[in-house]
Design a protein around this motif. Structure first.
Motif, PDB file in Angstrom:
ATOM      1  N   ASP A 159      -4.854  12.566  -6.085  1.00  0.00           N
ATOM      2  CA  ASP A 159      -6.313  12.993  -5.705  1.00  0.00           C
ATOM      3  C   ASP A 159      -6.620  13.537  -4.250  1.00  0.00           C
ATOM      4  O   ASP A 159      -7.646  14.067  -3.842  1.00  0.00           O
ATOM      5  N   GLY A 160      -5.598  13.647  -3.351  1.00  0.00           N
ATOM      6  CA  GLY A 160      -5.767  14.221  -2.190  1.00  0.00           C
ATOM      7  C   GLY A 160      -6.584  13.382  -1.361  1.00  0.00           C
ATOM      8  O   GLY A 160      -6.997  13.725  -0.160  1.00  0.00           O
ATOM      9  N   ALA A 161      -7.178  12.222  -1.776  1.00  0.00           N
ATOM     10  CA  ALA A 161      -7.958  11.169  -0.844  1.00  0.00           C
ATOM     11  C   ALA A 161      -7.336  10.437   0.099  1.00  0.00           C
ATOM     12  O   ALA A 161      -6.079  10.009   0.015  1.00  0.00           O
ATOM     13  N   ASP A 162      -8.015  10.298   1.256  1.00  0.00           N
ATOM     14  CA  ASP A 162      -7.860   9.214   2.205  1.00  0.00           C
ATOM     15  C   ASP A 162      -7.846   7.758   1.317  1.00  0.00           C
ATOM     16  O   ASP A 162      -8.786   7.742   0.561  1.00  0.00           O
ATOM     17  N   VAL A 163      -6.955   7.082   1.646  1.00  0.00           N
ATOM     18  CA  VAL A 163      -7.021   5.749   0.908  1.00  0.00           C
ATOM     19  C   VAL A 163      -7.099   4.436   1.979  1.00  0.00           C
ATOM     20  O   VAL A 163      -6.764   4.602   2.951  1.00  0.00           O
ATOM     21  N   SER A 164      -8.299   3.630   1.463  1.00  0.00           N
ATOM     22  CA  SER A 164      -8.362   2.390   2.486  1.00  0.00           C
ATOM     23  C   SER A 164      -8.410   1.367   1.754  1.00  0.00           C
ATOM     24  O   SER A 164      -9.037   1.290   0.696  1.00  0.00           O
ATOM     25  N   GLY A 188       0.881  -1.207   0.151  1.00  0.00           N
ATOM     26  CA  GLY A 188       0.056  -0.090  -0.006  1.00  0.00           C
ATOM     27  C   GLY A 188       0.866   1.461  -0.067  1.00  0.00           C
ATOM     28  O   GLY A 188       0.437   2.161  -0.182  1.00  0.00           O
ATOM     29  N   THR A 189       2.152   1.106   0.436  1.00  0.00           N
ATOM     30  CA  THR A 189       2.883   2.409   0.491  1.00  0.00           C
ATOM     31  C   THR A 189       3.536   2.831  -0.956  1.00  0.00           C
ATOM     32  O   THR A 189       3.973   3.987  -0.912  1.00  0.00           O
ATOM     33  N   LEU A 190       2.932   2.038  -1.968  1.00  0.00           N
ATOM     34  CA  LEU A 190       3.356   2.471  -3.422  1.00  0.00           C
ATOM     35  C   LEU A 190       2.339   3.717  -3.763  1.00  0.00           C
ATOM     36  O   LEU A 190       2.458   4.140  -4.805  1.00  0.00           O
ATOM     37  N   ASP A 191       1.348   3.886  -3.152  1.00  0.00           N
ATOM     38  CA  ASP A 191       0.186   4.943  -3.900  1.00  0.00           C
ATOM     39  C   ASP A 191       0.830   5.910  -4.038  1.00  0.00           C
ATOM     40  O   ASP A 191       1.357   6.577  -3.518  1.00  0.00           O
ATOM     41  N   ALA A 203       0.073  11.588   4.698  1.00  0.00           N
ATOM     42  CA  ALA A 203      -0.371  13.046   5.177  1.00  0.00           C
ATOM     43  C   ALA A 203       1.005  13.895   5.239  1.00  0.00           C
ATOM     44  O   ALA A 203       1.927  13.690   5.876  1.00  0.00           O
ATOM     45  N   ARG A 204       0.764  14.656   4.014  1.00  0.00           N
ATOM     46  CA  ARG A 204       1.741  15.602   3.789  1.00  0.00           C
ATOM     47  C   ARG A 204       2.114  16.563   5.029  1.00  0.00           C
ATOM     48  O   ARG A 204       3.210  16.872   5.199  1.00  0.00           O
ATOM     49  N   ASP A 205       1.068  16.883   5.739  1.00  0.00           N
ATOM     50  CA  ASP A 205       1.398  17.773   6.972  1.00  0.00           C
ATOM     51  C   ASP A 205       2.053  16.995   8.159  1.00  0.00           C
ATOM     52  O   ASP A 205       2.605  17.866   8.864  1.00  0.00           O
ATOM     53  N   LEU A 206       2.184  15.893   7.917  1.00  0.00           N
ATOM     54  CA  LEU A 206       3.235  15.375   9.073  1.00  0.00           C
ATOM     55  C   LEU A 206       4.737  15.333   8.388  1.00  0.00           C
ATOM     56  O   LEU A 206       5.634  14.883   9.253  1.00  0.00           O
ATOM     57  N   ALA A 207       4.776  15.343   7.104  1.00  0.00           N
ATOM     58  CA  ALA A 207       6.087  15.419   6.592  1.00  0.00           C
ATOM     59  C   ALA A 207       6.965  16.886   6.385  1.00  0.00           C
ATOM     60  O   ALA A 207       7.734  17.057   5.692  1.00  0.00           O
ATOM     61  N   THR A 208       6.706  17.596   7.308  1.00  0.00           N
ATOM     62  CA  THR A 208       7.237  18.883   7.225  1.00  0.00           C
ATOM     63  C   THR A 208       8.476  19.233   8.257  1.00  0.00           C
ATOM     64  O   THR A 208       8.242  18.663   9.483  1.00  0.00           O
ATOM     65  N   ALA A 265      -4.756   4.826   4.599  1.00  0.00           N
ATOM     66  CA  ALA A 265      -3.727   6.050   4.525  1.00  0.00           C
ATOM     67  C   ALA A 265      -4.164   7.127   4.171  1.00  0.00           C
ATOM     68  O   ALA A 265      -4.645   7.925   3.311  1.00  0.00           O
ATOM     69  N   PRO A 266      -4.478   7.872   5.669  1.00  0.00           N
ATOM     70  CA  PRO A 266      -5.066   9.003   5.577  1.00  0.00           C
ATOM     71  C   PRO A 266      -4.358  10.142   4.718  1.00  0.00           C
ATOM     72  O   PRO A 266      -2.942  10.054   4.892  1.00  0.00           O
ATOM     73  N   ALA A 267      -5.006  11.124   4.386  1.00  0.00           N
ATOM     74  CA  ALA A 267      -4.269  12.184   3.354  1.00  0.00           C
ATOM     75  C   ALA A 267      -3.765  13.245   4.540  1.00  0.00           C
ATOM     76  O   ALA A 267      -3.256  14.310   3.872  1.00  0.00           O
ATOM     77  N   SER A 268      -4.088  13.276   5.780  1.00  0.00           N
ATOM     78  CA  SER A 268      -3.941  14.396   6.547  1.00  0.00           C
ATOM     79  C   SER A 268      -3.555  14.101   8.154  1.00  0.00           C
ATOM     80  O   SER A 268      -4.088  12.791   8.259  1.00  0.00           O
ATOM     81  N   ALA A 269      -3.006  14.729   8.672  1.00  0.00           N
ATOM     82  CA  ALA A 269      -2.869  14.673  10.173  1.00  0.00           C
ATOM     83  C   ALA A 269      -4.415  14.470  10.854  1.00  0.00           C
ATOM     84  O   ALA A 269      -4.604  13.737  11.741  1.00  0.00           O
ATOM     85  N   ASP A 270      -5.071  15.342  10.344  1.00  0.00           N
ATOM     86  CA  ASP A 270      -6.436  15.431  11.038  1.00  0.00           C
ATOM     87  C   ASP A 270      -7.119  14.084  10.604  1.00  0.00           C
ATOM     88  O   ASP A 270      -7.973  13.271  11.590  1.00  0.00           O
ATOM     89  N   GLY A 271      -6.996  13.613   9.333  1.00  0.00           N
ATOM     90  CA  GLY A 271      -7.508  12.124   9.102  1.00  0.00           C
ATOM     91  C   GLY A 271      -6.934  11.048  10.151  1.00  0.00           C
ATOM     92  O   GLY A 271      -7.714  10.066  10.181  1.00  0.00           O
ATOM     93  N   LEU A 272      -5.657  11.084  10.305  1.00  0.00           N
ATOM     94  CA  LEU A 272      -5.005  10.150  11.175  1.00  0.00           C
ATOM     95  C   LEU A 272      -5.746  10.170  12.402  1.00  0.00           C
ATOM     96  O   LEU A 272      -5.952   9.220  13.140  1.00  0.00           O
ATOM     97  N   ALA A 273      -5.822  11.555  13.012  1.00  0.00           N
ATOM     98  CA  ALA A 273      -6.293  11.733  14.335  1.00  0.00           C
ATOM     99  C   ALA A 273      -7.669  11.015  14.241  1.00  0.00           C
ATOM    100  O   ALA A 273      -8.001  10.385  15.322  1.00  0.00           O
ATOM    101  N   GLU A 274      -8.521  11.359  13.609  1.00  0.00           N
ATOM    102  CA  GLU A 274      -9.938  10.676  13.504  1.00  0.00           C
ATOM    103  C   GLU A 274      -9.633   9.063  13.260  1.00  0.00           C
ATOM    104  O   GLU A 274     -10.452   8.394  14.079  1.00  0.00           O
TER     105      GLU A 274
END
Lengths: 496, 769
Positions: free
Chosen positions: A190-195, A78-81, A252-257, A206-215
């Protein structure tokens, strides 16, 4: 936005969309068993030997594409997305003309049994795409190839090939198709969360953001978080575990800063060692020197400092350094955030200060202060790509020749990375005199009762940890003394 | 007619190089699987020595995808896969497990994943027995896996009793995991009428054939073993593949389905044997000039639970206890101890390196005792040419080039001046100390089991002039196929491109020996040459008759045949020969001359010739932690008249670094339960790229054709360079000696991990007080 339930990537130049994905399948098994691309080999299935090295290209934040070597054996599929996966089969031209990397390996007699060879080719290929470091010397080549083991050649012919490649201007088929590749990858972005799932029993999110991860973490408080999979990958391949769900931080690009202020550097949990390295080396040269030895290029391209902290290993290399530097850890649970001194995170062996549903969001490292001396020493059987027997980190604030505060932290000496209060007390308030350091050396025996295992005996661990304090003393008091094997100093008349 | 230099003595690239770099050189696991292929995993014992009280495999059998579970009870009675027919190696342990990791059952399933998951579900009850894990634990019991050997020449006890100086000591050297990058693998495909085909990553297809036939209880002609290439062998695929091949064959036989057995790396490292570790007790007597007068040594080895090849391996340790030095009186005894660990096996050097440990330690002991330079002591004690030339096993050394090699290398590497500079720098350096050493290698070439020194080859010339070559040797990366291909091409005056080498196959060339003992090109090169020569002689005879010229005027050169003033392409010429009904296929055979060995008497000529080398290493040691770095290595090595200089240099560089790993970072570590805890590259550290010497210069000794009539006067090269790495161990020893002002012999044991280096430094400092 609804989560996307398929995996999208490029295999070479062909688009792949997989609707059914086993969450714990590895890239290597996918290549060998599904695609029948058998050029990529399994040597160890734990990310150590590099026979499975493939290159993953992703859009670079600076524009263009970034090509990174990774270990296919421990990368969940899945990390190939959103990436282009390049294997050894992709390199030669359609007419069979070898890629310059391949030709250099042939010309230099760089293969013997040939089993490790595709991995070396891919590591070198990544370097030709990324650009060899300026004035590529042997040390640079060793760093590039530290994650590729060869048992036949003794590396000499491979290093010769690498030297030749470093001196060449190389353009290849990937350059010719760069725009096409970028467009294809952009279309997937596409900026989508991936499941992902194979049979709806086990999931890879694979959430697309830290918020998504938190949820997601609130929803699955006991989920296994995976960033580079350099540790969790072995749970899959060696322990045959099937953690469910797996939640991958990579989207989650906002975690990669990385944020730099005048006082500190904050590194997001998704930042790889490779991305953090330049920032760290610049700020804390010894920190950078240790990170350069963590795992290998492949491991550093995948693994993260956040993961190194979060998994709570007693032998992780960055925690002792972060503790000595007084770093702060950012934890998050839903919308609740808290910041703790990083040393407080490590409660006991296998136990960290992390509530269910909580995750490591970032770590903040203070910048150097006036009078601060920072030293870090990684000790392992093998210099490159080895787990430390002892990892020592030392931060001294010296004012007018006197140690005002001392932070002394070790890995490999206890069930967690931890400070030595006794050694710190022995140093604090003293001038930079040998006797103070000798007292501190003895004091280590009070704070640490290390274990004996295959990496080192208890006695050696203690002795080496003590001698690291002596090394600090020599380095801060005798600038002329050669104290490090990998410095040119001290070996400059070796006739090299 | 001289062979064409178009093909031999040239740095032709490895025959698979272009396929290696493109990922198109298939190894067995890469081959397409036939429908229905089963995958196998072992269940491993979790005790070092115990009786199996109960074994509940119901969960294993019930796991989805599992097709067959085999235990010792399913094995045909009395089947034994001991390579030396010691009858001590059942395929699976039955009542008693003899080491932690001993295979106790095998499970075959539809997928590799299912087999491995199922294998972990066994419930086994054990009753523990006394376990002897290491040499010291096994020594009091004194159980050996084979009869020990003694070498005796002169009267060593007498020489020691009258020597002006005598030193007694003990040295230890660790074992070594082969870490071939491709793990063990076998695939068995059932055929008609009881036939079976086995693909095995093995250095010894014939032995696989024998073992599989034994396991299945069938004649050898029903079993065909094929081996195209190994992803590394190093001795680890001489006997260790037997168990995997036998189990795969049994599964195929019982299910009628193809069966593949590729163990995971950890299982491979747990289940297969390694280099033997040794503890050597010695006494050496010498005179005031540092000349050895007499020496005694007892070589205790951890052999593991069965004999395997431990007999000839411990024998070879004794054969190399002299390294390149003359001992007027010597008495060496082997002690091949049975232990409750994996059964140790062949590994590059085959015990020889462990013998050299003693020779080099003794040279250092003498040097420090007398205050001489270790190099000077080494040079003084080298074998002579006309005198001082008889080994402890009574073979006369007739080809000694060690003195020339060592003096040339000392000059080239500027040993004396660098040594002086190092001492000066060390005096001023509180932490980092450097050291330098120059050590020789003399290695005996031939199997000590004389019958193995034979080989066969098969050469077909097709009517388009292309040639198919098959021989009994196996390709594990060492470049054997390109070398033998060069030999055949040379016979016909062709370029190597005309010769295709095919997979080693017991149905093409039968009754072969292991590709081992560095003998691959010596034996198979000669056999292939013999086959090619038969065809060439037939072609020559045909030409002489057809063109009515003298046979010696027919020339095979540059892809052409010149006869009677006419020059034809080889293809055209061959076509005419075919039309004239000339047989264009031949098999060749070779057996090594001159050799004989009487083990009981400890006397004979076990070796056809010797290969020599010398290395000079400089290292830096961190005296605070024992870490080190190899700064510079210069090597001068004797390969006779090289068949392929690039391939030979590759063997030397690779052998050196592998030897260095053995002596430095590679440490096998068993815990208190007898569990091997270094069973993966995460814990077992072979040299990485950064461990290669910073400056690494390898040269071949010039103008030194083999005095014996070997293939194009070349010499074997597989194993000898491994022992060049002693220069690193002794350079580290030199660096360590600086902490006691070079007055005491550091007695650095191996593997010299940073921990062992620091302990040696500490011990030396304590002794100096």
């Amino acid at each position: 936005m609804a989560a996307r339930n398929c995996l999208k990537f490029l295999l070479g130049h062909e688009a792949r969309t997989l609707d059914a994905v086993d969450p714990t399948a590895t890239v290597l098994d996918y290549l060998r068993l599904e695609e029948r691309r058998t050029g990529t080999k399994e040597g160890c299935a734990e990310g150590d030997c590099g026979a499975c090295t493939v290159v993953v290209a992703r859009p670079s934040p600076e524009g263009g594409l970034r090509y990174q070597a990774v270990n296919a054996c421990i990368q969940p599929l899945g990390t190939l997305d959103g990436a282009q996966l390049i294997t050894v089969e992709d390199l030669a031209a359609a007419d069979g003309t070898l890629h310059p990397v391949q030709q250099a390996m042939v010309d230099c007699h760089g293969s013997q049994c040939g089993f490790c060879t595709p991995g070396f080719v891919m590591s070198l290929f990544a370097m030709t795409k990324e650009g060899f470091p300026p004035e590529t010397d042997d040390q640079a080549i060793d760093e590039i190839l530290a994650g590729n083991l060869c048992r036949c050649t003794g590396y000499a012919p491979i290093a010769r090939a690498a030297h030749g490649l470093a001196a060449m201007e190389i353009t290849d088929g990937f350059d010719a198709r760069r725009e096409e590749t970028q467009a294809a990858l952009a279309a997937m972005d596409d900026g989508a969360d991936v499941s992902l799932t194979e049979d709806e029993t086990r999931w890879f999110h694979a959430p697309a953001s830290a918020d998504g991860l938190a949820e997601l973490m609130l929803q699955y408080p006991d989920a296994t978080i995976v960033a580079g999979a350099t540790d969790v990958g072995l749970w899959l391949t060696k322990h045959l575990m099937r953690p469910d769900p797996l939640i991958w931080l990579g989207r989650a690009r906002d975690l990669a800063t990385i944020e730099e202020t005048t006082t500190d550097i904050t590194i997001g949990a998704g930042v790889t060692y490779s991305d953090a390295l330049a920032h760290l080396s610049w700020t804390w040269p010894d920190f950078g020197a240790v990170v350069r030895r963590i795992g290998s290029t492949q491991i550093r391209n995948a693994g993260t400092i956040g993961g190194n902290v979060a998994n709570g290993s007693p032998i992780g290399d960055t925690p002792p350094m972060l503790i000595a530097l007084g770093a702060r850890l950012h934890l998050r649970q839903g919308r609740i955030r808290r910041v703790i001194p990083i040393e407080d995170f490590f409660i006991d062996y296998g136990k960290q200060d992390r509530a269910p549903g909580e995750f490591v969001e970032a770590v903040t490292i203070p910048r150097p202060a006036p009078g601060q001396i920072f030293k870090a020493y990684k000790l392992s059987k093998r210099f490159d790509q080895d787990i430390s027997a002892v990892m020592g980190a030392f931060s001294l604030f010296v004012d007018e020749g006197r140690i005002v505060t001392a932070r002394v932290a070790f890995g490999g000496m206890a069930g967690t990375p931890k400070r030595s209060p006794s050694a710190e007390a022995a140093l604090t308030g003293h001038t930079l005199e040998k006797s103070a350091f000798e007292t501190a050396m003895r004091a280590l025996a009070i704070d640490f009762k290390p274990l004996t295992d295959m990496r080192a005996s208890a006695a050696y661990r203690l002795k080496a940890a003590q001698n690291m304090l002596m090394r600090v003393f020599i380095e801060v008091t005798d600038e002329d003394a050669a104290t490090r094997l990998w410095d040119k100093r001290g070996i400059d008349d070796a006739g090299l | 007619m001289p062979a064409s230099d178009l093909a031999v003595h040239r740095s032709t690239i490895h025959e698979s190089a272009a396929r290696h770099v493109t990922g198109t050189a298939p190894y067995i696991d890469d081959l397409p699987e036939l429908p229905g292929t089963l995958h196998i995993a072992f269940g491993l014992a979790q005790r070092a020595h115990a009786r199996i009280v109960a074994m509940d495999l119901s969960a294993v059998r019930d796991f989805p995808g599992v097709v067959l579970v085999l235990t010792g009870a399913d094995m045909p009675p009395d089947v034994d896969i001991s390579p030396v027919h010691a009858h001590d190696e059942p395929i699976l342990a039955t009542d008693v497990v003899e080491f932690h990791g001993h295979p106790i059952f095998a499970v075959a399933a539809a997928t590799r994943d299912a087999a491995r998951r199922a294998a972990r579900l066994a419930k086994v009850t054990y009753e523990d027995m006394d376990a002897h894990i290491d040499i010291e634990a096994a020594r009091p019991k004194g159980r050996t896996v084979v009869t020990p050997m003694t070498l005796n020449r002169g009267d060593a006890p007498a020489a020691l009793s009258t020597a002006p100086h005598v030193i007694a000591g003990r040295c230890a050297v660790g074992g070594q995991e082969h870490f071939y990058l491709e793990s063990q693998i076998a695939m068995a495909i059932p055929g008609e009428g009881g036939e079976i085909k086995v693909l095995s990553s093995t250095q010894h297809p014939t032995e696989i054939q024998h073992m599989v036939a034994e396991a299945l209880g069938v004649a050898l002609h029903l079993v065909t073993v094929e081996m195209r290439r190994m992803g590394g062998g190093f001795g680890g695929k001489e006997t260790s593949g037997n168990v995997f091949a036998c189990i795969a064959a049994l599964v195929a036989r019982k299910t009628g389905r193809p069966a593949k057995f590729r163990p995971d790396r950890d299982d491979d490292m747990i289940v297969t044997g390694k280099r033997h570790d040794f503890v050597i007790d010695y006494r050496v007597g010498f005179d005031d000039d540092g000349m050895v007068l007499g020496i005694e040594g007892t070589f205790a080895a951890r052999c593991g639970w069965s004999a395997d090849l431990s007999g000839p391996i411990t024998d070879r340790a004794l054969f190399h206890a002299d390294n390149a030095y003359y001992y007027p009186a010597a008495r060496f005894v082997s002690l091949p101890l049975k232990t409750n660990t994996v059964s140790n096996c062949a590994f590059r050097g085959f015990g020889g390196p462990q013998g050299v440990v003693l020779a080099e330690r003794v040279m250092d002991e003498i040097a420090y005792a007398l205050g001489l330079d270790p190099l000077e002591v080494r040079l003084r004690n080298l074998y002579g040419t006309d005198t001082r030339n008889v080994t402890p096993y009574h073979q006369t050394v007739e080809d000694n080039v060690a003195p020339r090699l060592m003096t040339e290398l000392a000059d080239k590497a500027d040993y004396a001046a660098r040594k002086a500079r190092i001492r000066e720098a060390n005096a001023k350096s509180p932490v980092i100390r450097r050291g330098i050493a120059l050590t020789p290698v003399k290695f005996g070439i031939s199997f000590t089991a004389t019958q193995y020194n034979q080989a066969g080859a098969l050469v077909h010339v097709y009517t388009d002039g292309s040639i198919m070559l098959n021989h009994g040797g196996t390709e594990m990366g060492q470049g054997l196929h390109v070398k033998v291909g060069q030999v055949v091409a040379a016979e016909f005056g062709l370029d190597i491109g005309a010769v295709r080498i095919t997979a080693t196959d017991t149905s093409k060339v039968p009754n072969t020996s292991a590709t081992a003992a560095s003998s691959g090109s010596d034996l198979n090169g000669m056999a292939a040459q013999a086959a090619a020569r038969q065809i060439r002689e037939r072609l020559t005879a045909f030409a002489a008759e057809r063109w009515q010229v003298a046979a010696d005027s027919v020339k095979f050169e540059n892809g052409t045949v010149t006869v009677g003033g006419e020059t034809l392409s080889f293809a055209d010429f061959v076509k005419r020969a075919y039309n004239a009904r000339v047989q264009l296929s031949a098999s060749g055979f070779y057996k090594t001359p001159k050799i004989h060995w009487d083990r009981a008497a400890g006397r004979g000529r076990p070796f056809y010739y010797y290969a020599y080398g010398a290395a000079c290493a400089e290292v830096a040691v961190d005296t605070l932690t024992g870490e080190y770095r190899v700064l510079r290595v210069d090597i001068l090595h004797d390969v006779g008249k090289s068949l392929n200089p690039a391939i030979d240099i590759g063997q030397i560089e690779g052998g050196f670094v592998q030897g260095m790993g053995w002596l430095t970072t590679e440490e096998l570590w068993w815990d208190g339960q007898g569990r091997l805890r270094t069973h993966a590259p995460s814990t077992y550290k072979i040299p990485a790229c950064g461990d290669r010497p910073l400056h690494f210069e390898v040269a071949l000794l010039e103008n030194q054709a083999n005095v014996e009539e070997t293939i194009h006067r070349s010499k074997a090269v597989g194993e000898p360079p491994f022992m060049l790495a002693f220069s690193v161990l002794h350079a580290m020893s030199d660096a360590i000696a600086s902490v006691a002002d070079y007055r005491l012999c550091p007695r650095l044991d191996a593997p010299a991990t940073p921990e062992r280096v620091l302990n040696t430094i500490e011990a030396l400092r304590a002794r100096a007080k």
